[in-house]
Design an enzyme around this catalytic site. Structure first.
Site, mmCIF file in Angstrom:
data_model
loop_
_atom_site.group_PDB
_atom_site.id
_atom_site.type_symbol
_atom_site.label_atom_id
_atom_site.label_comp_id
_atom_site.label_asym_id
_atom_site.label_seq_id
_atom_site.Cartn_x
_atom_site.Cartn_y
_atom_site.Cartn_z
ATOM 1 N N ASP A 83 0.867 -1.190 0.000
ATOM 2 C CA ASP A 83 0.000 0.000 0.000
ATOM 3 C C ASP A 83 0.906 1.244 0.000
ATOM 4 O OD1 ASP A 83 -2.909 1.069 1.941
ATOM 5 O OD2 ASP A 83 -1.558 2.196 0.632
ATOM 6 N N HIS B 235 -5.309 0.367 0.489
ATOM 7 C CA HIS B 235 -5.957 -0.940 0.694
ATOM 8 C C HIS B 235 -7.206 -0.808 1.547
ATOM 9 C CE1 HIS B 235 -3.854 -0.838 4.593
ATOM 10 N NE2 HIS B 235 -4.735 -1.726 4.973
#
Ligand SMILES: NC(=[NH2+])NCCC[C@H]1O[C@@H](n2cnc3c(N)ncnc32)[C@H](O)[C@@H]1O
Length: 433
Positions: free
Chosen positions: A117, A370
């Site tokens: 991420d 995410h």
């Protein structure tokens, strides 16, 4: 990183299944007590041999007389309690379900998702780099260090003298190996265990943690961070994130609605519309934790529904919060529900508030993370006009039994600017129990 971002966890009825660990309660020390249990529903006794219960009550189980009634003590009172109203701590780790929770963090899948991420990691690294002159030679505590990535950054980018990297899951053994492989074993001390039961040799100057879950609070790891702050952060210490803000906006979700519910209008030419209520219940009962919304889906400006100063927030404040909102819709369209996201700030070191600080915003106007966005779908979409208004409240209530879970209650009235007629809506969304 949140539990809710993983499909396998979601497949377990969106929540943590039973943990295996027995969370030891002090009352258990009394040898007449078999175990502790918590009431997950009210119980009104029908005779004086029974014990009344309120949701959330903790009782000591003295004997298990039958499958349906156990003899229990609540404070000074004793009596029979119905077993279908209580959850025994030996099953659930006291509602924290620690066995399942920490077990779920002992997987590569989850750490891969967090480490891939980019916006998430960049925010932490940039904050550390920008504040190197304040972190240099200091002592840092990383709560829930996972692979130790933030601890390594605190040393490499922040020049921290010492980092206590606390990780409750078995993964801590991998973390130790990673620290050694990167030649940081002399400055990063990996401590396997819950931060709640950790004994550190000294107070720290900076606490770093990435605790944010679905809808910010799911997993309720925030409570562990607050406890670590109260116990181990110096008076003039800094906690990162320093602030957390939760946003909510009324929105459209046409594609999702058509895919999940509109679909049943005509299925291969047959009228399956009788199934639409079942589809709404199944697909929209809980929020969608992995919804990616577009800015144009917003029907108004987002509003802040929760603002936390991580230096001062207390656990008890978070048990239940209510925020009143008023939205004036800024475009015509279809109102399907509400979307939520959060922002965390990395301030706190700065003397003057004017100094720009790093922040991580998981909303639709920023690079996708995410966490994506959390979508609360109401059961009946309504056609709306610019100028219509929504006036109501959003209540966030922590689950008294399943301590990592919460419920979001949305109640509001919709007023049409043209007809002035008012419609009232209300829906309770568990995350995930
Ligand atoms: N952002 C999130 N939603 N989760 C990301 C952090 C979660 C990490 O912290 C660990 N962790 C969670 N709670 C604790 C705790 N009380 N003590 C130690 N480690 C913990 C957990 O095992 C996992 O490795």
């Amino acid at each position: 990183m949140e539990l809710g971002s993983r499909n396998d966890m979601e497949s377990e009825e969106q929540g943590l299944s039973e943990g295996s660990e027995h969370q030891h309660d002090q009352e258990c020390d009394d040898d007449s007590v078999l175990e502790m249990a918590t009431a997950f529903a009210d119980f009104h006794p029908t005779d004086d041999s029974q014990l009344g219960l309120q949701l959330g009550d903790k009782v000591a189980i003295i004997s298990k007389n039958s499958a349906d009634w156990w003899w229990a003590r609540k404070g000074e009172l004793t009596g029979y309690v119905p077993t279908n109203h209580i959850t025994s701590h030996s099953d659930e780790g006291g509602g924290w379900q620690d066995g399942e929770y920490f077990g779920s963090y002992n997987t590569m899948k989850l750490h891969l998702e967090m480490l891939q991420d980019k916006p998430r990691n960049t925010a932490y690294f940039t904050a550390i780099q920008q504040n190197q002159h304040r972190i240099q030679d200091k002592v840092v505590l990383d709560v829930g260090c996972g692979t130790g990535i933030l601890s390594m950054s605190a040393v490499k980018h922040g020049k921290a003298a010492k980092v206590f990297a606390v990780e409750a899951s078995e993964f801590a053994k991998q973390t130790q190996a990673l620290i050694e492989a990167n030649g940081m074993a002399d400055s990063i001390h990996v401590l396997e265990g819950k931060v709640e039961s950790m004994k550190l040799p000294e107070q720290v100057d900076l606490i770093i943690s990435e605790w944010m879950g679905t809808f910010l609070l799911f997993e309720w790891m925030i409570e562990s961070v607050i406890l670590a702050r109260d116990r181990w952060l110096k008076e003039d210490g800094v906690i990162w994130p320093s602030h957390a803000t939760l946003y909510l906006v009324p929105c459209s979700a046409e594609e999702l609605y058509q895919t999940k519910v509109g679909f049943w209008e005509s299925v291969h030419g047959f009228d399956f519309s009788a199934l639409m209520p079942l589809a709404k219940e199944e697909f929209f009962h809980t929020p969608l934790y992995n919804h990616v919304m577009k800015t144009e889906d917003c029907l108004s400006l987002p509003q802040k529904i929760l603002q936390l100063d991580m230096k001062t927030v207390t656990g008890s404040e978070l048990e239940e919060t209510t925020h009143h909102f008023e939205y004036t819709l800024n475009k015509a369209g279809t109102l399907h529900g509400f979307a939520a996201w959060f922002q965390v700030d990395f301030a706190g070191f700065h003397g003057d508030a004017s100094e720009p600080f790093v922040f991580l915003n998981t909303g639709p106007d920023y690079p996708l993370t995410h966490w994506k966005q959390t979508l609360f779908m109401m059961d009946s979409p309504i056609t709306v006009d610019q100028g219509d208004t929504l006036d109501g409240t959003v209540t966030i209530e922590r689950n008294k039994v399943w301590r990592r879970h919460l419920r979001v209650n949305l109640e509001y009235s919709f007023t049409s600017i043209t007809t002035k007629d008012i419609k009232v809506f209300t829906k309770l969304f568990p995350i995930w129990r």
